[in-house]
Each structure stands twice: as structure tokens, then as C-alpha cells.
Design a protein around this motif. Structure first.
Motif, PDB file in Angstrom:
ATOM      1  N   ARG A 144      20.687 -16.036 -56.714  1.00 52.12           N
ATOM      2  CA  ARG A 144      21.905 -16.440 -57.414  1.00 52.12           C
ATOM      3  C   ARG A 144      22.788 -15.221 -57.686  1.00 52.12           C
ATOM      4  O   ARG A 144      24.013 -15.290 -57.599  1.00 52.12           O
ATOM      5  CB  ARG A 144      21.532 -17.134 -58.716  1.00 52.12           C
ATOM      6  N   ASN A 145      22.149 -14.106 -57.994  1.00 49.17           N
ATOM      7  CA  ASN A 145      22.902 -12.884 -58.278  1.00 49.17           C
ATOM      8  C   ASN A 145      23.642 -12.377 -57.041  1.00 49.17           C
ATOM      9  O   ASN A 145      24.683 -11.723 -57.152  1.00 49.17           O
ATOM     10  CB  ASN A 145      21.952 -11.800 -58.801  1.00 49.17           C
ATOM     11  N   LEU A 146      23.105 -12.687 -55.855  1.00 51.52           N
ATOM     12  CA  LEU A 146      23.773 -12.294 -54.613  1.00 51.52           C
ATOM     13  C   LEU A 146      25.185 -12.853 -54.524  1.00 51.52           C
ATOM     14  O   LEU A 146      26.060 -12.256 -53.910  1.00 51.52           O
ATOM     15  CB  LEU A 146      22.975 -12.784 -53.406  1.00 51.52           C
ATOM     16  N   LEU A 147      25.404 -14.014 -55.133  1.00 48.11           N
ATOM     17  CA  LEU A 147      26.697 -14.690 -55.033  1.00 48.11           C
ATOM     18  C   LEU A 147      27.714 -14.161 -56.023  1.00 48.11           C
ATOM     19  O   LEU A 147      28.888 -14.532 -55.969  1.00 48.11           O
ATOM     20  CB  LEU A 147      26.509 -16.194 -55.249  1.00 48.11           C
ATOM     21  N   LYS A 148      27.264 -13.303 -56.953  1.00 45.26           N
ATOM     22  CA  LYS A 148      28.193 -12.774 -57.948  1.00 45.26           C
ATOM     23  C   LYS A 148      29.158 -11.789 -57.311  1.00 45.26           C
ATOM     24  O   LYS A 148      28.893 -11.190 -56.267  1.00 45.26           O
ATOM     25  CB  LYS A 148      27.421 -12.142 -59.092  1.00 45.26           C
ATOM     26  N   GLN A 163      28.441  -6.541 -49.935  1.00 46.00           N
ATOM     27  CA  GLN A 163      27.194  -6.349 -49.200  1.00 46.00           C
ATOM     28  C   GLN A 163      26.764  -7.632 -48.498  1.00 46.00           C
ATOM     29  O   GLN A 163      26.304  -7.601 -47.348  1.00 46.00           O
ATOM     30  CB  GLN A 163      26.074  -5.903 -50.157  1.00 46.00           C
ATOM     31  N   LEU A 164      26.925  -8.761 -49.195  1.00 49.62           N
ATOM     32  CA  LEU A 164      26.512 -10.040 -48.630  1.00 49.62           C
ATOM     33  C   LEU A 164      27.359 -10.412 -47.418  1.00 49.62           C
ATOM     34  O   LEU A 164      26.838 -10.811 -46.364  1.00 49.62           O
ATOM     35  CB  LEU A 164      26.605 -11.132 -49.696  1.00 49.62           C
ATOM     36  N   ILE A 165      28.666 -10.266 -47.558  1.00 48.02           N
ATOM     37  CA  ILE A 165      29.574 -10.596 -46.448  1.00 48.02           C
ATOM     38  C   ILE A 165      29.285  -9.723 -45.239  1.00 48.02           C
ATOM     39  O   ILE A 165      29.192 -10.213 -44.101  1.00 48.02           O
ATOM     40  CB  ILE A 165      31.043 -10.442 -46.899  1.00 48.02           C
ATOM     41  N   ILE A 166      29.117  -8.433 -45.475  1.00 47.11           N
ATOM     42  CA  ILE A 166      28.890  -7.508 -44.358  1.00 47.11           C
ATOM     43  C   ILE A 166      27.556  -7.767 -43.695  1.00 47.11           C
ATOM     44  O   ILE A 166      27.449  -7.782 -42.452  1.00 47.11           O
ATOM     45  CB  ILE A 166      29.005  -6.054 -44.849  1.00 47.11           C
ATOM     46  N   SER A 167      26.507  -8.003 -44.486  1.00 47.52           N
ATOM     47  CA  SER A 167      25.187  -8.223 -43.886  1.00 47.52           C
ATOM     48  C   SER A 167      25.169  -9.497 -43.043  1.00 47.52           C
ATOM     49  O   SER A 167      24.599  -9.513 -41.945  1.00 47.52           O
ATOM     50  CB  SER A 167      24.115  -8.289 -44.977  1.00 47.52           C
ATOM     51  N   ILE A 168      25.803 -10.556 -43.539  1.00 48.44           N
ATOM     52  CA  ILE A 168      25.859 -11.810 -42.771  1.00 48.44           C
ATOM     53  C   ILE A 168      26.698 -11.619 -41.509  1.00 48.44           C
ATOM     54  O   ILE A 168      26.304 -12.033 -40.405  1.00 48.44           O
ATOM     55  CB  ILE A 168      26.431 -12.952 -43.636  1.00 48.44           C
ATOM     56  N   PHE A 177      22.246  -2.920 -50.040  1.00 45.20           N
ATOM     57  CA  PHE A 177      21.980  -3.767 -51.208  1.00 45.20           C
ATOM     58  C   PHE A 177      21.342  -2.950 -52.332  1.00 45.20           C
ATOM     59  O   PHE A 177      20.460  -2.134 -52.079  1.00 45.20           O
ATOM     60  CB  PHE A 177      21.049  -4.926 -50.847  1.00 45.20           C
ATOM     61  N   PRO A 178      21.755  -3.152 -53.593  1.00 45.94           N
ATOM     62  CA  PRO A 178      21.079  -2.510 -54.725  1.00 45.94           C
ATOM     63  C   PRO A 178      19.675  -3.070 -54.888  1.00 45.94           C
ATOM     64  O   PRO A 178      19.358  -4.153 -54.374  1.00 45.94           O
ATOM     65  CB  PRO A 178      21.974  -2.861 -55.923  1.00 45.94           C
ATOM     66  N   LEU A 179      18.817  -2.354 -55.605  1.00 47.54           N
ATOM     67  CA  LEU A 179      17.414  -2.736 -55.717  1.00 47.54           C
ATOM     68  C   LEU A 179      17.239  -4.146 -56.259  1.00 47.54           C
ATOM     69  O   LEU A 179      16.375  -4.895 -55.812  1.00 47.54           O
ATOM     70  CB  LEU A 179      16.667  -1.734 -56.623  1.00 47.54           C
ATOM     71  N   ARG A 181      34.989   2.945 -53.465  1.00 42.32           N
ATOM     72  CA  ARG A 181      35.994   3.792 -52.812  1.00 42.32           C
ATOM     73  C   ARG A 181      36.643   3.113 -51.614  1.00 42.32           C
ATOM     74  O   ARG A 181      37.508   3.709 -50.959  1.00 42.32           O
ATOM     75  CB  ARG A 181      35.346   5.110 -52.367  1.00 42.32           C
ATOM     76  N   HIS A 182      36.218   1.897 -51.294  1.00 34.48           N
ATOM     77  CA  HIS A 182      36.769   1.188 -50.135  1.00 34.48           C
ATOM     78  C   HIS A 182      38.058   0.464 -50.538  1.00 34.48           C
ATOM     79  O   HIS A 182      38.164  -0.104 -51.620  1.00 34.48           O
ATOM     80  CB  HIS A 182      35.750   0.186 -49.599  1.00 34.48           C
ATOM     81  N   TRP A 183      39.024   0.440 -49.643  1.00 36.25           N
ATOM     82  CA  TRP A 183      40.354  -0.110 -49.966  1.00 36.25           C
ATOM     83  C   TRP A 183      40.300  -1.577 -50.391  1.00 36.25           C
ATOM     84  O   TRP A 183      41.087  -2.016 -51.226  1.00 36.25           O
ATOM     85  CB  TRP A 183      41.299   0.043 -48.766  1.00 36.25           C
ATOM     86  N   LEU A 184      39.364  -2.351 -49.842  1.00 31.29           N
ATOM     87  CA  LEU A 184      39.258  -3.757 -50.195  1.00 31.29           C
ATOM     88  C   LEU A 184      38.108  -4.039 -51.146  1.00 31.29           C
ATOM     89  O   LEU A 184      38.279  -4.692 -52.183  1.00 31.29           O
ATOM     90  CB  LEU A 184      39.080  -4.605 -48.926  1.00 31.29           C
ATOM     91  N   TRP A 185      36.921  -3.528 -50.821  1.00 33.47           N
ATOM     92  CA  TRP A 185      35.724  -3.897 -51.578  1.00 33.47           C
ATOM     93  C   TRP A 185      35.720  -3.345 -53.001  1.00 33.47           C
ATOM     94  O   TRP A 185      35.006  -3.878 -53.862  1.00 33.47           O
ATOM     95  CB  TRP A 185      34.470  -3.429 -50.835  1.00 33.47           C
ATOM     96  N   LYS A 186      36.529  -2.306 -53.278  1.00 34.54           N
ATOM     97  CA  LYS A 186      36.561  -1.771 -54.646  1.00 34.54           C
ATOM     98  C   LYS A 186      37.075  -2.807 -55.649  1.00 34.54           C
ATOM     99  O   LYS A 186      36.767  -2.720 -56.839  1.00 34.54           O
ATOM    100  CB  LYS A 186      37.417  -0.508 -54.701  1.00 34.54           C
ATOM    101  N   ARG A 187      37.836  -3.789 -55.174  1.00 34.59           N
ATOM    102  CA  ARG A 187      38.347  -4.828 -56.071  1.00 34.59           C
ATOM    103  C   ARG A 187      37.218  -5.693 -56.621  1.00 34.59           C
ATOM    104  O   ARG A 187      37.376  -6.342 -57.656  1.00 34.59           O
ATOM    105  CB  ARG A 187      39.337  -5.714 -55.318  1.00 34.59           C
ATOM    106  N   PHE A 188      36.083  -5.714 -55.930  1.00 33.57           N
ATOM    107  CA  PHE A 188      34.944  -6.513 -56.373  1.00 33.57           C
ATOM    108  C   PHE A 188      34.035  -5.735 -57.325  1.00 33.57           C
ATOM    109  O   PHE A 188      33.094  -6.300 -57.866  1.00 33.57           O
ATOM    110  CB  PHE A 188      34.125  -6.966 -55.157  1.00 33.57           C
TER     111      PHE A 188
END
Length: 527
Positions: free
Chosen positions: A274-278, A284-289, A416-418, A491-498
Motif C-alpha cells: 500500500r505504501n508503494l502507491l503513496k 520508483q514504482l513508475i520507473i521500475s514498471i 527503492f527505499p528499504l 534533484r530530478h526536474w519532474l520527480w522532485k515534485r513527488f
């Protein structure tokens, strides 16, 4: 004796580490899970092109191959859902098994999960080699798939966690190197067993899979679990002792403290999936998929599963098709070694982008040649064109082998974080197995329908995935595994917003690892 040493900065702290023999040996032994996976990938194409195997289990395909209908296209000889199910059932089983493997990886450890994979592999090999009917054959493949699910869940995480930061990429790619060695080994075995007299060459091919299965099981019995896993399960002193042993130094407090803090934060997460969807875990989830989907839509497994079948379709003789498959398997191994050497020097992005150009051009040229030379009822390429097609296939395979092959596994395992690592790896493996199943189940039918256009289909996907890398994939070279949020995502132009809001992380206020390390620097405090 240590093989060398380095000091890796992490949020101002210095993680001292030497490249110790125990790390190298542990990684090599763990990576034999890839050897088994690769053998399973490579063996199916050769076995499904053997007449005794087809006669026993798939008589319809045997008749289509040896008594072709005048109205049947050369591209459709092997178009059979049952035959494709033999190949793809392994990956459907792996898809399901990976969810159970996520639990065992987190609760029982990486080492025990690899041991479970080894037992599944051995049982599946016995059933396949002794198969008397199609049901027994498929059950054996399903058990092998369970082994793949457990091994692919545990091994990349094990390798990423045990390796020092500066050589993490190279050691992690040992898994993919073993996959390619397994494929080459399978192609060589198929080449030999195809020449055997009698009806049981295919049994030998399937039975020899017991060699890598036993190696993985033995390796899992001998290696130690990772410090991350031990600390995550509350075994702090044992984790500290293992960390000291694998790093080859007594100065392990900064890294140990960081692992403890990462584990403390992870314990606050009651439901990792469930935490993956936060919000903060979406990059990380989008990139891994995406990496797993793109990896399969390069078309590589279509070639590796069915290389002898594909070369047969293109007009190569039986021995020539197996020989060509061996050549592509050898190129696969050598090119993966290139990745091991270059991934921590050049970085992940440059390898993916360079390979994208190479794969795109080679597939387009193959499509043009086949469109001109391989017709529905004429598949004689000629000696010169046949050699050129093999060269182009090798060009494609080499690019994949130093890019999308190993990096598709490396990048998710290190980002992914631990607190979500096991769940994230589970989703990664599940996605990979799902789309591997789709390609395995659909390729021969797609080849029948698309004909030479199948290569244009895959080249279009290569273009899309290269654009994805340009805009959305950050570089993770030389970034400590527990520091990805601070040093990459923020530090990423898009992912930092998350990454702006920590409230939805665990529902409570937590000190970041960066803050802890700063306190250690200023007043020498410990956790």
C-alpha cells in the motif's frame, strides 16, 4: 586479503569499504540464480524445434513442420498455443510466486528465499526430464517458474545490498551475466542433443538444468544474509558483524547507523504494498514498471525463446539454426561483460541511450531484408543474406546485453527505499514475468500474422523507451543505495515534485537519514 578499497561519500558521512573476497564470492554464488533462469529461457527454443519432442507432445506442430500445407505461410509453421504455453507457463507461475517471495524475502531473509528457489528448480527439473505427457511437462515448467519468481525476487536485492556502492552496478549485473551464460549453455546443450540418436535428446536438454539448480541451492546454503536483511529483522549485532566482515574494516559505524535508521523507518510501514502507491514512492514504482515493460518489448525474449525456431522460419537448416543460436548466445555473454566493466564508469543512462540507437537500426534493417527475401512460400535467404541477418541479430543482442538486459534489473533493485524494497522488487519481478509471459505466449502467433513486420513492431517500442530514458530516467551511478531520495529523486526536474510532502510516508514525523548523519558530524552522537 582485500582486493582493494575506497571511501564513498554519503550525505557527508564516509563509508569505508574494501572489495573483500567474501563479497565477490557471495555475489558469484547468489548470481547462479540467473544461470538457472537463463538456461530455462534458452532451452525452450531448441527443444521445441526437435522433432522427437514435437512428435511426443505436439504432433500437430510436427505435422505442420514436416508435412506443410501448400497454403500455409512459412511464418506460421510453429503457430500453436499449446507449444507457446510450454514456454510461457514458466513465467505465469513466476508472476504468482513473486508475491509469496516478497513475504519470504522480507520476513525470512534474502538467503532463505534463494534456498526455496533452488528446491523449486530441482523439483521442476526432475518432472520435466521424466515427463510422460503434456500435463507432467507443464507442471514441471510451473515449478521452474516458482523458482524463477523466488530467485528473481531475492537475488538482485541481495546483490545490491551486499555490494559496496562504487561497484554495486557491476556486481549486480553478475545476475544478468549468469542469465546470458545460462542461455549460451542451453544453446550448446541443444546443439549437442539434437545430434543424439534416438528419441530422448530433449530429456537430456531438460535434465541438465539440474546443474545450475544444484549450484543455486548450494550457494544459498553457503552465503550469509545481507546486513540490511538482518537489521530489518531485528538482528542488530549479527548484522553489524556481517557488515564488518563484508566491508573488511572496523570503521562501519556510519553505514551501520544509516542501515539502522532506514530499518527503523521501514518498521513504521505496516503495509509495504500500500505504501508503494503513496506519492513519494511513485517515481520508483513508475520507473521500475516501465523498465520491465520496455525490456520485454525490445523483442529480446522473442529471439532468445525461439532463436532456433526463428532461424528455421527464415530458411536456415536445423543444424544451422541451432548453430546461429549458439553464436547469438555467445555474443550475449560477451556483451554483458562489457556492461559489468562500464556501468559504474559510464553510468546507466548512456548505456541505455546508445543501445537504443543500435537496437532500433538493426531491427529496421532486419525487417527490410526479410520483407524482400522471405515470402510466405519462399524462405531462401541465400548465404550472404543469411550471414548478414545473423550479424544484425548479434548487433541487436549485444546492445540489449549491455543495457536493457542488466539495467532493467539493476535500476529497480537500487532505487527503492528499504521500507518498500521487497514489495518494489516483487512488483518489478511480477511485471517482468507478466510481459515475458505475454511475449512468450504471443510471439509465434505474432510472427504468423505480422511476418517481417514483427521487427518493425519491436523497433517502434525501442524508440519509445529511448525517449523515456531521455526525459524521465535519472542517473543512479555511484549513489549510495539508502540515499537515493536525497541525491536522485529530489534533484530530478519532474520527480522532485513527488518528494515535497513527507506526511503520507508513514503518518508520523520521522528524522531523515540526512539529519542523523549531520548530527553525527556535529556532536558525534550515535543512534
Amino acid at each position: 586479503m582485500a582486493g582493494g578499497g575506497f571511501a564513498a561519500p554519503a550525505n557527508g558521512a564516509v563509508f569505508e569499504a574494501k572489495i573483500t573476497p567474501i563479497v565477490i564470492i557471495s555475489c558469484i554464488m547468489a548470481a547462479t540464480g540467473g544461470l538457472m533462469f537463463g538456461y530455462d529461457v534458452g532451452i525452450s527454443g531448441g527443444v521445441t524445434s526437435m522433432d522427437p519432442f514435437l512428435r511426443k507432445f505436439f504432433p500437430v506442430v510436427f505435422r505442420k513442420k514436416n508435412l506443410p500445407d501448400a497454403n500455409q505461410s512459412n511464418y506460421c509453421e510453429y503457430d500453436n498455443q499449446g507449444l507457446q504455453l510450454f514456454t510461457s507457463s514458466l513465467y505465469l507461475a513466476a508472476l504468482v510466486a513473486t508475491f509469496f517471495a516478497s513475504y519470504t524475502t522480507r520476513q525470512l531473509g534474502r538467503r532463505l528465499t534463494m534456498l526455496i528457489a533452488g528446491f523449486f528448480f530441482i523439483t521442476g527439473v526432475v518432472l520435466n526430464a521424466a515427463a510422460q505427457d503434456l500435463a507432467m511437462l507443464i507442471i514441471g515448467r510451473i515449478l521452474l517458474g516458482c523458482g524463477v519468481g523466488f530467485a528473481n525476487q531475492a537475488v538482485p536485492v541481495f546483490l545490491s545490498e551486499i555490494a559496496p556502492t562504487q561497484i554495486r552496478g557491476g556486481l549486480n549485473i553478475l545476475f544478468q551475466l549468469n542469465v546470458t551464460i545460462g542461455i549460451l549453455f542451453a544453446n550448446l546443450v541443444n546443439y549437442g542433443t539434437a545430434k543424439m540418436h534416438g528419441e530422448n535428446g530433449w530429456r537430456v536438454s531438460l535434465g541438465i538444468a539440474g546443474v545450475p539448480a544444484c549450484l543455486l541451492t548450494l550457494g544459498a546454503l553457503l552465503v550469509t544474509d545481507t546486513p540490511n536483511s538482518l537489521i530489518e529483522r531485528g538482528k542488530l549485532e549479527e548484522g553489524k558483524a556481517v557488515l564488518r566482515k563484508i566491508r573488511g574494516t572496523d570503521n562501519i559505524e556510519p553505514e551501520f547507523n544509516e542501515l539502522v535508521e532506514a530499518s527503523r523507518v521501514a518498521q513504521l510501514v505496516k503495509n509495504p504494498f500500500r505504501n508503494l502507491l503513496k506519492r513519494r514512492n511513485r517515481p520508483q514504482l513508475i520507473i521500475s514498471i516501465a523498465l520491465q515493460v520496455f525490456q520485454q518489448f525490445t523483442g529480446i525474449n522473442a529471439i532468445m525463446f525461439y532463436a532456433p525456431v526463428l532461424f528455421n522460419t527464415l530458411g536456415f537448416g536445423g543444424n544451422a539454426s541451432l548453430y546461429s543460436a549458439v553464436i547469438t548466445g555467445a555474443v550475449n555473454v560477451l556483451s554483458t561483460i562489457v556492461s559489468i566493466y562500464s556501468v559504474d564508469k559510464l553510468g546507466r543512462r548512456i548505456l541505455l541511450l546508445q543501445a537504443g540507437v543500435q537496437m532500433f537500426l538493426s531491427q529496421v534493417i532486419i525487417a527490410i531484408i526479410l520483407g524482400l527475401k522471405v515470402k510466405d512460400h519462399s524462405n531462401h535467404l541465400g548465404h550472404g543474406y543469411a550471414i548478414f541477418v545473423v550479424i544484425l541479430v548479434c548487433t541487436f543482442v549485444s546492445a540489449f546485453a549491455w543495457s536493457w538486459g542488466p539495467l532493467g534489473w539493476l535500476i529497480p533493485s537500487e532505487t527503492f527505499p528499504l521500507e518498500t524494497r521487497s514489495a518494489g522488487q516483487s512488483v518489478t519481478v511480477c511485471t517482468n514475468m507478466l510481459f515475458t509471459f505475454v511475449i512468450g505466449q504471443a510471439f509465434l502467433s505474432m510472427l504468423c500474422k505480422f511476418k517481417f513486420g514483427i521487427f518493425l513492431f519491436f523497433s517502434g517500442w525501442v524508440l519509445v523507451m529511448s525517449l523515456f530514458v531521455v526525459f524521465l530516467l535519472p542517473e543512479t551511478k555511484n549513489v549510495p543505495i539508502e540515499e537515493m531520495t536525497e541525491k536522485v529523486w529530489k534533484r530530478h526536474w519532474l520527480w522532485k515534485r513527488f518528494m515535497d510532502n513527507d506526511e503520507d510516508f508513514v503518518g508520523v514525523e520521522v528524522n531523515t537519514i540526512k539529519d542523523v548523519n549531520k548530527k553525527q558530524q556535529t556532536n558525534g552522537s550515535t543512534l
